[in-house]
Design a protein around this motif. Structure first.
Motif, PDB file in Angstrom:
ATOM      1  N   GLY A 115      14.442  11.588  12.725  1.00 32.68           N
ATOM      2  CA  GLY A 115      14.478  11.516  11.272  1.00 32.68           C
ATOM      3  C   GLY A 115      13.241  12.111  10.642  1.00 32.68           C
ATOM      4  N   TYR A 116      13.291  12.270   9.329  1.00 30.95           N
ATOM      5  CA  TYR A 116      12.143  12.748   8.565  1.00 30.95           C
ATOM      6  C   TYR A 116      12.227  12.158   7.165  1.00 30.95           C
ATOM      7  N   PHE A 117      11.209  11.385   6.786  1.00 28.34           N
ATOM      8  CA  PHE A 117      11.110  10.807   5.447  1.00 28.34           C
ATOM      9  C   PHE A 117       9.773  11.224   4.860  1.00 28.34           C
ATOM     10  N   ALA A 142       0.836  -1.205   0.000  1.00 30.30           N
ATOM     11  CA  ALA A 142       0.000   0.000   0.000  1.00 30.30           C
ATOM     12  C   ALA A 142       0.867   1.251   0.000  1.00 30.30           C
ATOM     13  N   THR A 143       1.928   1.258   0.802  1.00 36.22           N
ATOM     14  CA  THR A 143       2.803   2.429   0.869  1.00 36.22           C
ATOM     15  C   THR A 143       3.532   2.630  -0.454  1.00 36.22           C
ATOM     16  N   ALA A 150       9.426   5.857  18.860  1.00 31.75           N
ATOM     17  CA  ALA A 150       8.167   6.200  18.206  1.00 31.75           C
ATOM     18  C   ALA A 150       8.387   6.556  16.744  1.00 31.75           C
ATOM     19  N   TYR A 151       7.445   6.136  15.914  1.00 32.59           N
ATOM     20  CA  TYR A 151       7.389   6.546  14.513  1.00 32.59           C
ATOM     21  C   TYR A 151       6.103   7.356  14.365  1.00 32.59           C
ATOM     22  N   LEU A 152       6.231   8.663  14.152  1.00 38.35           N
ATOM     23  CA  LEU A 152       5.076   9.494  13.850  1.00 38.35           C
ATOM     24  C   LEU A 152       4.814   9.293  12.367  1.00 38.35           C
ATOM     25  N   PHE A 153       3.625   8.827  12.027  1.00 34.98           N
ATOM     26  CA  PHE A 153       3.351   8.349  10.671  1.00 34.98           C
ATOM     27  C   PHE A 153       2.087   8.998  10.144  1.00 34.98           C
ATOM     28  N   ASP A 154       2.189   9.700   9.018  1.00 34.74           N
ATOM     29  CA  ASP A 154       1.083  10.400   8.387  1.00 34.74           C
ATOM     30  C   ASP A 154       0.827   9.758   7.033  1.00 34.74           C
ATOM     31  N   THR A 155      -0.412   9.293   6.816  1.00 35.35           N
ATOM     32  CA  THR A 155      -0.762   8.592   5.580  1.00 35.35           C
ATOM     33  C   THR A 155      -1.978   9.235   4.932  1.00 35.35           C
ATOM     34  N   PRO A 156      -2.229   8.920   3.660  1.00 34.90           N
ATOM     35  CA  PRO A 156      -3.450   9.430   3.027  1.00 34.90           C
ATOM     36  C   PRO A 156      -4.687   8.944   3.789  1.00 34.90           C
ATOM     37  N   GLY A 157      -5.612   9.843   4.063  1.00 38.37           N
ATOM     38  CA  GLY A 157      -6.857   9.485   4.721  1.00 38.37           C
ATOM     39  C   GLY A 157      -6.788   9.392   6.232  1.00 38.37           C
ATOM     40  N   SER A 158      -5.671   9.773   6.835  1.00 42.30           N
ATOM     41  CA  SER A 158      -5.605   9.747   8.302  1.00 42.30           C
ATOM     42  C   SER A 158      -4.728  10.887   8.793  1.00 42.30           C
ATOM     43  N   ASN A 159      -4.878  11.197  10.066  1.00 35.90           N
ATOM     44  CA  ASN A 159      -4.010  12.175  10.704  1.00 35.90           C
ATOM     45  C   ASN A 159      -2.755  11.469  11.180  1.00 35.90           C
ATOM     46  N   MET A 160      -1.802  12.240  11.677  1.00 37.20           N
ATOM     47  CA  MET A 160      -0.552  11.688  12.207  1.00 37.20           C
ATOM     48  C   MET A 160      -0.863  10.693  13.322  1.00 37.20           C
ATOM     49  N   LYS A 161      -0.316   9.495  13.198  1.00 42.07           N
ATOM     50  CA  LYS A 161      -0.473   8.438  14.207  1.00 42.07           C
ATOM     51  C   LYS A 161       0.896   8.095  14.764  1.00 42.07           C
ATOM     52  N   THR A 162       0.924   7.611  16.010  1.00 39.57           N
ATOM     53  CA  THR A 162       2.171   7.177  16.634  1.00 39.57           C
ATOM     54  C   THR A 162       2.222   5.659  16.618  1.00 39.57           C
ATOM     55  N   LEU A 163       3.250   5.125  15.994  1.00 44.13           N
ATOM     56  CA  LEU A 163       3.498   3.686  15.972  1.00 44.13           C
ATOM     57  C   LEU A 163       4.789   3.439  16.746  1.00 44.13           C
ATOM     58  N   GLY A 197       0.837  15.750  -3.275  1.00 45.04           N
ATOM     59  CA  GLY A 197      -0.518  16.226  -3.002  1.00 45.04           C
ATOM     60  C   GLY A 197      -1.162  15.518  -1.833  1.00 45.04           C
ATOM     61  N   ALA A 198      -2.406  15.060  -2.030  1.00 44.33           N
ATOM     62  CA  ALA A 198      -3.136  14.361  -0.974  1.00 44.33           C
ATOM     63  C   ALA A 198      -2.569  12.969  -0.721  1.00 44.33           C
ATOM     64  N   ASP A 199      -1.864  12.420  -1.702  1.00 46.33           N
ATOM     65  CA  ASP A 199      -1.247  11.098  -1.556  1.00 46.33           C
ATOM     66  C   ASP A 199       0.189  11.252  -1.079  1.00 46.33           C
ATOM     67  N   MET A 200       0.347  11.635   0.173  1.00 45.49           N
ATOM     68  CA  MET A 200       1.658  11.879   0.761  1.00 45.49           C
ATOM     69  C   MET A 200       1.828  10.984   1.971  1.00 45.49           C
ATOM     70  N   VAL A 201       3.018  10.409   2.105  1.00 44.22           N
ATOM     71  CA  VAL A 201       3.364   9.614   3.279  1.00 44.22           C
ATOM     72  C   VAL A 201       4.532  10.305   3.959  1.00 44.22           C
ATOM     73  N   ARG A 202       4.392  10.541   5.273  1.00 42.19           N
ATOM     74  CA  ARG A 202       5.464  11.151   6.062  1.00 42.19           C
ATOM     75  C   ARG A 202       5.769  10.241   7.244  1.00 42.19           C
ATOM     76  N   THR A 203       7.049  10.036   7.488  1.00 37.07           N
ATOM     77  CA  THR A 203       7.492   9.222   8.608  1.00 37.07           C
ATOM     78  C   THR A 203       8.508  10.025   9.406  1.00 37.07           C
ATOM     79  N   VAL A 204       8.270  10.154  10.718  1.00 36.94           N
ATOM     80  CA  VAL A 204       9.177  10.883  11.603  1.00 36.94           C
ATOM     81  C   VAL A 204       9.578   9.950  12.749  1.00 36.94           C
ATOM     82  N   PRO A 205      10.712   9.244  12.616  1.00 40.60           N
ATOM     83  CA  PRO A 205      11.167   8.410  13.726  1.00 40.60           C
ATOM     84  C   PRO A 205      11.857   9.255  14.798  1.00 40.60           C
TER      85      PRO A 205
END
Length: 167
Positions: free
Chosen positions: A68-70, A39-40, A110-123, A75-83
């Motif tokens: 980190g920051y990846f 999916a990613t 913690a991995y702060l993770f932002d995906t299409p269709g959701s707000n930032m989540k902590t994994l 646009g709306a289809d953006m994935v952000r990862t902040v370990p």
């Protein structure tokens, strides 16, 4: 992409602040995270990024704080990862003159993770890596990042190839 450049600039300019606080420097890595989640990959087959280890002169065992920051997609289809992790890098030596040798490291946090269709989540998760020290404080690393959960089928799990420098 502009955010990535700003993050790299801030990390580079923070060496003087660390020196004033009694810190011994930092390690900055640039590279890309190659996600393993199907999916990613549909959103971002590759996520360019930066990772910074804040090295403390008070930590004799090589423990650091790693941020980190990846980011990948558009646009709306953006994935952000902040370990944001506690990491430890082993020390190494080499029999080859001029090379620092192989080293290993791990990190957990913690991995702060932002995906299409959701707000930032902590994994919660971590990474393991192997690297090669080169002359002049330069190094290259291969990292594997893993979290036990996904968000809407998206996951920050994958391999990151990084090159960096210790300051």
């Amino acid at each position: 992409m502009r955010t990535l450049y700003v993050a790299a600039f801030l990390a580079l300019t923070s060496t003087s602040v660390l020196a004033q606080q009694g810190q011994s420097g930092l390690r900055i890595r640039l590279g890309a995270l190659q996600p393993s989640s199907a999916a990613t990959k549909t959103v971002a087959n590759q996520q360019p990024g930066v990772m910074v280890d804040f090295l403390s002169s008070k930590s004799a065992d090589g423990s650091t704080i790693t941020v980190g920051y990846f980011q990948g997609g558009s646009g709306a289809d953006m994935v952000r990862t902040v370990p944001v992790m506690f990491s430890k890098v082993s020390d190494s030596t080499s029999a080859v003159p001029g090379l620092g040798g192989l080293y290993t490291g791990t990190g957990i946090g913690a991995y702060l993770f932002d995906t299409p269709g959701s707000n930032m989540k902590t994994l919660w998760g971590g990474y393991a890596m192997v690297g090669l020290k080169l002359p002049g404080g330069i190094f290259a690393e291969t990292q594997y990042h893993y979290t036990s959960r996904s968000v809407n089928g998206y996951s920050p799990n994958g391999v990151a190839l990084m090159i960096g420098r210790k300051f």
